[in-house]
Scaffold this active site. Structure first.
Site, mmCIF file in Angstrom:
data_model
loop_
_atom_site.group_PDB
_atom_site.id
_atom_site.type_symbol
_atom_site.label_atom_id
_atom_site.label_comp_id
_atom_site.label_asym_id
_atom_site.label_seq_id
_atom_site.Cartn_x
_atom_site.Cartn_y
_atom_site.Cartn_z
ATOM 1 N N ARG A 1 0.835 -1.192 0.000
ATOM 2 C CA ARG A 1 0.000 0.000 0.000
ATOM 3 C C ARG A 1 0.873 1.247 0.000
ATOM 4 O O ARG A 1 1.977 1.248 0.531
ATOM 5 C CB ARG A 1 -0.905 0.021 1.242
ATOM 6 C CG ARG A 1 -2.081 -0.923 1.165
ATOM 7 C CD ARG A 1 -2.966 -0.820 2.387
ATOM 8 N NE ARG A 1 -2.277 -1.258 3.586
ATOM 9 C CZ ARG A 1 -1.719 -0.476 4.484
ATOM 10 N NH1 ARG A 1 -1.787 0.847 4.364
ATOM 11 N NH2 ARG A 1 -1.106 -0.956 5.539
ATOM 12 N N TYR B 1 -1.844 -3.842 -6.705
ATOM 13 C CA TYR B 1 -1.589 -4.741 -5.577
ATOM 14 C C TYR B 1 -2.389 -4.416 -4.324
ATOM 15 O O TYR B 1 -2.533 -3.261 -3.932
ATOM 16 C CB TYR B 1 -0.097 -4.717 -5.234
ATOM 17 C CG TYR B 1 0.322 -5.836 -4.297
ATOM 18 C CD1 TYR B 1 -0.126 -7.131 -4.501
ATOM 19 C CD2 TYR B 1 1.147 -5.597 -3.214
ATOM 20 C CE1 TYR B 1 0.244 -8.167 -3.648
ATOM 21 C CE2 TYR B 1 1.544 -6.622 -2.360
ATOM 22 C CZ TYR B 1 1.083 -7.910 -2.583
ATOM 23 O OH TYR B 1 1.460 -8.926 -1.741
ATOM 24 N N LYS C 1 -9.480 -2.145 2.192
ATOM 25 C CA LYS C 1 -9.193 -0.963 3.001
ATOM 26 C C LYS C 1 -9.991 0.255 2.535
ATOM 27 O O LYS C 1 -10.469 1.041 3.351
ATOM 28 C CB LYS C 1 -7.686 -0.668 2.982
ATOM 29 C CG LYS C 1 -6.839 -1.840 3.501
ATOM 30 C CD LYS C 1 -7.158 -2.125 4.942
ATOM 31 C CE LYS C 1 -6.857 -3.507 5.439
ATOM 32 N NZ LYS C 1 -5.547 -3.952 5.693
ATOM 33 N N HIS D 1 -10.216 -2.068 11.782
ATOM 34 C CA HIS D 1 -9.141 -2.938 11.289
ATOM 35 C C HIS D 1 -8.899 -4.024 12.337
ATOM 36 O O HIS D 1 -7.910 -3.979 13.070
ATOM 37 C CB HIS D 1 -7.888 -2.086 11.068
ATOM 38 C CG HIS D 1 -6.785 -2.777 10.319
ATOM 39 N ND1 HIS D 1 -5.473 -2.350 10.386
ATOM 40 C CD2 HIS D 1 -6.786 -3.825 9.470
ATOM 41 C CE1 HIS D 1 -4.720 -3.122 9.620
ATOM 42 N NE2 HIS D 1 -5.490 -4.027 9.057
ATOM 43 N N SER E 1 -1.023 -3.322 10.516
ATOM 44 C CA SER E 1 -0.691 -4.228 9.426
ATOM 45 C C SER E 1 0.577 -5.018 9.753
ATOM 46 O O SER E 1 1.554 -4.460 10.257
ATOM 47 C CB SER E 1 -0.469 -3.429 8.140
ATOM 48 O OG SER E 1 -1.642 -2.706 7.853
ATOM 49 N N CYS F 1 1.117 -7.207 12.065
ATOM 50 C CA CYS F 1 1.402 -7.328 13.500
ATOM 51 C C CYS F 1 0.670 -8.487 14.165
ATOM 52 O O CYS F 1 0.569 -8.539 15.392
ATOM 53 C CB CYS F 1 1.088 -6.024 14.212
ATOM 54 S SG CYS F 1 2.258 -4.724 13.792
ATOM 55 N N ASP G 1 -9.092 -9.532 9.417
ATOM 56 C CA ASP G 1 -8.582 -8.195 9.086
ATOM 57 C C ASP G 1 -9.558 -7.060 9.370
ATOM 58 O O ASP G 1 -9.128 -5.980 9.743
ATOM 59 C CB ASP G 1 -8.172 -8.151 7.609
ATOM 60 C CG ASP G 1 -7.205 -7.026 7.294
ATOM 61 O OD1 ASP G 1 -6.205 -6.876 8.012
ATOM 62 O OD2 ASP G 1 -7.456 -6.266 6.330
ATOM 63 N N ARG H 1 2.018 -12.245 -0.189
ATOM 64 C CA ARG H 1 0.751 -12.646 0.445
ATOM 65 C C ARG H 1 0.090 -13.824 -0.238
ATOM 66 O O ARG H 1 0.339 -14.103 -1.411
ATOM 67 C CB ARG H 1 -0.209 -11.455 0.436
ATOM 68 C CG ARG H 1 0.364 -10.301 1.298
ATOM 69 C CD ARG H 1 -0.658 -9.355 1.791
ATOM 70 N NE ARG H 1 -0.046 -8.390 2.699
ATOM 71 C CZ ARG H 1 -0.499 -8.101 3.904
ATOM 72 N NH1 ARG H 1 -1.566 -8.694 4.372
ATOM 73 N NH2 ARG H 1 0.108 -7.213 4.664
HETATM 74 P P1 GTP Z 1 -2.109 -7.529 7.766
HETATM 75 O O1 GTP Z 1 -2.660 -8.588 6.879
HETATM 76 O O2 GTP Z 1 -1.043 -6.721 7.124
HETATM 77 O O3 GTP Z 1 -3.161 -6.659 8.370
HETATM 78 O O4 GTP Z 1 -1.276 -8.276 8.939
HETATM 79 P P2 GTP Z 1 -1.714 -9.125 10.221
HETATM 80 O O5 GTP Z 1 -1.977 -8.201 11.362
HETATM 81 O O6 GTP Z 1 -2.778 -10.089 9.876
HETATM 82 O O7 GTP Z 1 -0.369 -9.911 10.613
HETATM 83 P P3 GTP Z 1 0.007 -11.472 10.486
HETATM 84 O O8 GTP Z 1 -0.818 -12.331 11.399
HETATM 85 O O9 GTP Z 1 0.006 -11.841 9.058
HETATM 86 O O10 GTP Z 1 1.477 -11.473 11.045
HETATM 87 C C1 GTP Z 1 2.515 -10.726 10.470
HETATM 88 C C2 GTP Z 1 3.834 -11.262 10.896
HETATM 89 O O11 GTP Z 1 3.934 -11.283 12.322
HETATM 90 C C3 GTP Z 1 4.084 -12.700 10.427
HETATM 91 O O12 GTP Z 1 5.382 -12.796 9.930
HETATM 92 C C4 GTP Z 1 3.906 -13.506 11.674
HETATM 93 O O13 GTP Z 1 4.686 -14.675 11.652
HETATM 94 C C5 GTP Z 1 4.331 -12.553 12.794
HETATM 95 N N1 GTP Z 1 3.612 -12.857 14.056
HETATM 96 C C6 GTP Z 1 2.284 -13.045 14.203
HETATM 97 N N2 GTP Z 1 1.958 -13.371 15.483
HETATM 98 C C7 GTP Z 1 3.120 -13.390 16.164
HETATM 99 C C8 GTP Z 1 3.450 -13.669 17.542
HETATM 100 O O14 GTP Z 1 2.621 -13.965 18.381
HETATM 101 N N3 GTP Z 1 4.778 -13.565 17.874
HETATM 102 C C9 GTP Z 1 5.733 -13.236 16.959
HETATM 103 N N4 GTP Z 1 6.999 -13.163 17.374
HETATM 104 N N5 GTP Z 1 5.461 -12.983 15.654
HETATM 105 C C10 GTP Z 1 4.182 -13.058 15.262
HETATM 106 C C1 SPV Z 2 -2.768 -4.377 5.546
HETATM 107 O O1 SPV Z 2 -1.811 -3.763 5.098
HETATM 108 O O2 SPV Z 2 -3.280 -4.103 6.657
HETATM 109 C C2 SPV Z 2 -3.327 -5.506 4.780
HETATM 110 C C3 SPV Z 2 -2.845 -5.719 3.426
HETATM 111 O O3 SPV Z 2 -4.207 -6.199 5.282
HETATM 112 S S1 SPV Z 2 -3.596 -4.700 2.254
HETATM 113 O O4 SPV Z 2 -4.774 -5.391 1.737
HETATM 114 O O5 SPV Z 2 -2.642 -4.476 1.171
HETATM 115 O O6 SPV Z 2 -4.014 -3.462 2.846
HETATM 116 MN MN MN Z 3 -4.716 -5.511 7.433
#
Ligand code: GTP
Ligand code: SPV
Ligand code: MN
Length: 641
Positions: free
Chosen positions: A105, A255, A264, A284, A306, A308, A331, A425
């Site tokens: 983004r 993308y 979003k 979110h 994002s 996290c 999400d 992704r």
């Molecule tokens: P968006 O799709 O961007 O909104 O991201 P998200 O908030 O869904 O994050 P996601 O669960 O995909 O995690 C992002 C990264 O954080 C990945 O590489 C995970 O492996 C890492 N991660 C997630 N949960 C944990 C955790 O509890 N501990 C640690 N150390 N890393 C984590």
């Molecule tokens: C984020 O960035 O929080 C996502 C990926 O979930 S995107 O759809 O590109 O915004």
């Molecule tokens: Mn997101």
């Protein structure tokens, strides 16, 4: 040319294109609708499509029906264009490689258009550049459109995607029409939303309202498309929103959140403005259901910025015996009080667009069991046995194969660069998740008992704490900070403010957003609010907490707090688990609990100063008094630590 009858009507709103001849009709033959049935379009959808055709001048029109036959056709087309590679190792899976300049983004090129700047962002007297969204005037938005869109689809097909955010027909759902020149976007939207003919039918029987979403991957000014398999115009990318007339216009990127406009742009930016008007919340947040060993079940929503950990928490495999987690969404949550005063949430999406790196059988087995059917991978690495690979995936997957990185180059570990892009992704149907919640498509939504805020905080912030009250919880959301990630264009690991994990997604003035959140207490029974941090690091630079499935220990404490168990002790920043309240039996490694929950006074003094500065420079007079009082309360308690 049958569009001679259309005139540009510059009323300053959105596309500002209106048909002059009201008797004008979109005839299948004359428009060369080469796929789909134009007769299903309602008059207002037809006129919107006509405006877009007039502006973008595509060669062909394709009205998406959402069928498997249509997907096969588009997949064949994308194969020929080189946009996707088949992954015969799995079932109906594909890999796309974007232009390396189009990988995330672009927050700096994302704008909200309102008559007055104050509607969009807090305007303060501090002279600090605003970091809570970008405003654009109606005049400048028109200019931006006119500089980019005319004939942007020449030589291409215009796809018309009718889609529903939320189960079709749910009182909480909303409909959109995305017009795009990207078949990749069509196939992704068919996974991420409920898309196709059934949505057009719903439009005919419902109130007929829809969010207008125009997207073009664009054409660079100099006419040179660097990568024909992934046309885009990164230099002139712009993403525009007009909440006044529920309209989104996105140019130049193919993308993620830039192009899958239901996500979003609609569900959060436009969604939050609709939610404000209608008295609900568009956030979110993931949504999960958790059942305790007694068989009691609650639902939790959680806002993390994002990349996290939302997808991971939403699909958690509890390590604590007797617990079960089920996934409603990973999400976005739309939440509204029902007539009984319960806050009910739906996941407006239909799929997961999840971060690939870090996803493995060890961290998120449920995601791994979801994604190897009917899925579209983007910017991950490719293996010579026609599968995929990314950092963190079990290495046995690449023991006896060659790996090609996300740029299409031969890769091995020794060259020091990641094989998959950090924001690569998977795009996969939610229904395939083995722990999808039985109520995930319940039109009434699921009742939310707790809201979690969190982020990547390497120092100072404990594993979990509970807000003292609703207003204190709103303050905690407002004061959220987190380390920058690869999900947007930010560089480095700077700790950024990201209130409510919504900084890139607010559709209106953050001060007014806070007032709206505070007002929820008057509308119904509000959930308990917590802050979590899986990412605190020790002196050795390693995470103090194992995370992932072990986060169930934190959910257990939250569950017990929701049920009213007195398992807490007050602290300056909120309620912490009381001694021994966090179950640690069975943890694989010894955990330094003291370090994990330690509240360094100097850290919190600095944090308060930082929050105060942020509120002053970014929110100014728009900060609700109640939030200012919560900050004053924290400051006072920290001074007495
Ligand atoms: P968006 O799709 O961007 O909104 O991201 P998200 O908030 O869904 O994050 P996601 O669960 O995909 O995690 C992002 C990264 O954080 C990945 O590489 C995970 O492996 C890492 N991660 C997630 N949960 C944990 C955790 O509890 N501990 C640690 N150390 N890393 C984590
Ligand atoms: C984020 O960035 O929080 C996502 C990926 O979930 S995107 O759809 O590109 O915004
Ligand atoms: Mn997101």
């Amino acid at each position: 040319m049958i569009y001679k009858g259309l005139t540009l009507f510059k009323d300053g709103y959105g596309l500002a294109l209106r048909t002059a001849q009201y008797n004008y009709r979109l005839y299948q033959r004359a428009l060369s609708v080469h796929y789909g049935n134009a007769a299903l379009l309602t008059p207002s959808v037809k006129s919107y499509v006509e405006e877009c055709v007039q502006l973008c001048q595509p060669d062909k029109i394709h009205i998406c029906d959402g069928s498997a036959k249509e997907s096969q056709m588009l997949q064949t087309h994308m194969l020929q264009q080189g946009t996707i590679i088949p992954l015969p190792k799995y079932e109906n899976c594909w890999l796309a490689r974007t232009n390396p300049a189009d990988v995330a983004r672009v927050e700096s090129k994302t704008f909200i258009c309102t008559a007055n700047k104050e509607e969009t962002v807090p305007v303060t007297n501090e002279g600090t550049p605003g970091a809570l969204g970008n405003w654009i005037s109606k005049k400048d938005m028109q200019k931006a459109i006119q500089e980019r869109f005319p004939s942007s689809m020449a030589g291409r097909t215009m796809y018309v995607i009718p889609f529903s955010m939320g189960p079709i027909g749910s009182p909480l759902s909303k409909i959109g029409i995305e017009v795009t020149d990207s078949p990749y976007v069509v196939e992704s939207m068919k996974i991420m939303t409920r898309a196709g003919t059934k949505v057009l039918e719903q439009l005919q029987t419902g109130d007929g309202q829809f969010v207008k979403c125009l997207h073009s991957v664009g054409k660079p000014k100099n006419g040179v498309i660097e990568q024909p398999s992934w046309p885009c115009d990164p230099e002139r990318t712009i993403i525009l929103h007009t909440p006044d007339n529920n309209e989104i216009v996105s140019y130049g990127s193919g993308y993620g959140g830039n192009s899958l406009l239901g996500k979003k742009c609609f569900a959060l930016r436009i969604g939050s403005t609709i939610a404000k008007r209608e008295g609900w919340l568009a956030e979110h947040m993931l949504i999960l259901g958790i059942t305790n060993p007694k068989g009691e079940k609650i639902y939790i929503a959680a806002a993390f910025p994002s990349a996290c950990g939302k997808t991971n928490l939403a699909m958690l495999t509890p390590t604590l015996p007797g617990y079960k987690v089920e996934c409603v969404g990973d999400d976005i949550a739309w939440m509204k009080f029902d007539s009984n005063g319960d806050l009910r949430a739906i996941n407006p999406e239909n799929g997961f667009f999840g971060v690939a790196p870090g996803t493995s059988m060890a961290t998120n087995p449920n995601a791994m069991k979801t994604i190897f059917r009917n899925s579209l991978f983007t910017n991950v690495a490719h293996t010579s046995d026609e599968g995929v690979y990314w950092e963190g995936m079990e290495e046995e997957n690449i023991k006896s194969v060659n790996v090609t990185d996300w740029l299409g180059k031969p890769w091995n570990k020794s060259n020091g660069k990641p094989a998959a892009h950090p924001n690569s992704r998977f795009c996969t149907p939610a229904a395939q998740c083995p722990i999808i919640d039985p109520a995930w498509e319940d039109p009434a939504g699921v009742p939310i008992s707790a809201i979690l805020f969190g982020g990547r905080r390497p120092a100072g912030v404990p594993l979990v704490y509970e807000a003292r009250s609703w207003a204190h919880g709103v303050f905690i959301g407002a004061a959220m900070r987190s380390e920058a990630t690869a999900a947007a264009e930010h560089k480095g690991k700077v700790i950024m403010h990201d209130p409510f994990a919504m900084r890139p997604f607010f559709g209106y003035n953050f001060g007014n957003y806070l007032s709206h959140w505070l007002s929820m207490e008057k509308r119904g029974r509000v959930p308990k609010i917590f802050h979590v941090n899986w990412f605190r690091k020790g002196a050795d630079g390693k995470f103090l907490w194992p995370g992932f499935g072990e986060n169930s220990r934190v959910l257990d404490w939250i569950f017990r707090r929701v049920k009213g168990e007195e398992c807490y002790q007050a602290s300056a920043i909120g309620n912490l688990p009381s001694q021994n309240a966090l179950i640690t039996q069975g943890l694989q490694e010894a955990i330094k609990l003291d370090e994990l929950f330690n509240l360094p006074k100097d850290f919190w003094e600095q944090e308060v100063i930082e929050i105060e500065k942020y509120f002053k420079t970014q929110v100014g007079d728009f900060l609700p008094t109640q939030v200012a009082q919560e900050l004053a309360g924290l400051k006072d308690r920290v001074s007495k630590m």
